[in-house]
Design an enzyme around this catalytic site. Sequence first.
Site, mmCIF file in Angstrom:
data_model
loop_
_atom_site.group_PDB
_atom_site.id
_atom_site.type_symbol
_atom_site.label_atom_id
_atom_site.label_comp_id
_atom_site.label_asym_id
_atom_site.label_seq_id
_atom_site.Cartn_x
_atom_site.Cartn_y
_atom_site.Cartn_z
ATOM 1 N N GLU A 1 62.698 10.822 -13.328
ATOM 2 C CA GLU A 1 62.366 11.398 -12.012
ATOM 3 C C GLU A 1 63.513 11.178 -11.037
ATOM 4 O OE1 GLU A 1 58.559 9.468 -11.601
ATOM 5 O OE2 GLU A 1 57.792 10.720 -13.229
ATOM 6 N N GLU B 1 62.403 7.643 -22.971
ATOM 7 C CA GLU B 1 61.320 8.414 -22.377
ATOM 8 C C GLU B 1 61.636 9.903 -22.474
ATOM 9 O OE1 GLU B 1 58.892 5.949 -19.430
ATOM 10 O OE2 GLU B 1 60.561 6.781 -18.322
ATOM 11 N N GLY C 1 54.039 12.052 -18.021
ATOM 12 C CA GLY C 1 53.002 12.581 -17.132
ATOM 13 C C GLY C 1 52.389 13.885 -17.614
ATOM 14 N N ASN D 1 54.915 1.237 -14.579
ATOM 15 C CA ASN D 1 55.678 1.904 -13.518
ATOM 16 C C ASN D 1 54.670 2.616 -12.618
ATOM 17 O OD1 ASN D 1 57.344 3.412 -11.898
ATOM 18 N ND2 ASN D 1 57.936 4.858 -13.515
ATOM 19 N N HIS E 1 65.428 6.313 -14.269
ATOM 20 C CA HIS E 1 64.185 7.012 -14.645
ATOM 21 C C HIS E 1 64.414 8.518 -14.507
ATOM 22 C CE1 HIS E 1 60.054 8.457 -14.542
ATOM 23 N NE2 HIS E 1 59.720 7.335 -15.140
ATOM 24 N N LYS F 1 55.212 4.085 -9.847
ATOM 25 C CA LYS F 1 55.795 5.203 -9.078
ATOM 26 C C LYS F 1 55.378 5.081 -7.608
ATOM 27 C CE LYS F 1 55.517 7.843 -13.298
ATOM 28 N NZ LYS F 1 55.727 9.110 -13.949
ATOM 29 N N SER G 1 53.368 9.259 -21.545
ATOM 30 C CA SER G 1 51.936 9.421 -21.817
ATOM 31 C C SER G 1 51.382 8.371 -22.784
ATOM 32 C CB SER G 1 51.635 10.843 -22.299
ATOM 33 O OG SER G 1 51.972 11.790 -21.292
HETATM 34 C C1 PEP Z 1 56.902 6.864 -16.658
HETATM 35 O O1 PEP Z 1 56.758 7.118 -15.493
HETATM 36 O O2 PEP Z 1 57.857 6.166 -17.002
HETATM 37 C C2 PEP Z 1 55.939 7.379 -17.627
HETATM 38 C C3 PEP Z 1 56.189 7.213 -18.893
HETATM 39 O O3 PEP Z 1 54.828 8.035 -17.123
HETATM 40 P P1 PEP Z 1 53.491 8.448 -17.944
HETATM 41 O O4 PEP Z 1 53.069 7.235 -18.719
HETATM 42 O O5 PEP Z 1 52.499 8.827 -16.898
HETATM 43 O O6 PEP Z 1 53.862 9.576 -18.845
#
Ligand code: PEP
Length: 255
Positions: free
Chosen positions: A97, A167, A173, A9, A95, A11, A212
């Site tokens: 976000e 998630e 992040g 992803n 997601h 973003k 992460s």
């Molecule tokens: C994501 O954006 O779905 C995500 C898991 O980000 P990160 O791997 O940076 O934590």
Amino acid sequence: MRRPILAANWKMYKTVSEALAFVEAFLPRVRDLEEVEVVLAPPFTALEAVGDALGGSVVKLAAQNVCAESEGAYTGEIAPRMLADVGCSYAIVGHSERRQLYGETDEGVARKAEALFAAGLRPIVCVGETLAEREAGRTFEVIERQLAGSLARVPEARAEELVLAYEPVWAIGTGRTATPEIAQEVHAFVRERLVKRFGEAARRIRIQYGGSVKPDNVYALMALQDVDGALVGGASLDPASFARIVRFERPEENR
Ligand code: PEP
């Protein structure tokens, strides 16, 4: 029995030329991979160029969002058939976000997933609890509610095409990954809810972990019984890093 699926992803990162430079460096590193499904989700502006660059390779294309309507006066939105038109196989929906920053609801996610299926695409539906919800002991209640709402319109016959992404919001992040115990516990819970909803077909639904994920922690996560893949943000932006993730090899020091 479940083919692992690892998705990047990106973003709101990468212009078209940056995205193409990634593909050029990434493809030779994963060409030989047959047992896993690899997916890239660039921003809308780079979808077509990345799709063309991927050509007939093993790597598939995803969007990061979609509109639930098929066409019409929806300024700034992108319809499922437009994503299919530029070569997408998947779209990420729900997601955290988008839930947190753009007010996306379970009902909205359900409508988007339904629209994707209708256009021949597959949704990657994200669920996950916040830190406050986890600390209040509400993780399972939150996940159950998100699953019930977000999957309400999935056609039974298409259930196996669905991809779920667990998630935990506190791990996205932040550099703070869920421990393997936490990940397996929630994934097993998600599986159980999916079986309740879709029956035995749910045993073939892939559940990704996201939050992460890095080259050095992906092996331990992928070794878990109910973890069938990863949704990766930050560590997917670099081709060498994401190529290591999609191979999820045991780190050197543990061999
Ligand atoms: C994501 O954006 O779905 C995500 C898991 O980000 P990160 O791997 O940076 O934590």
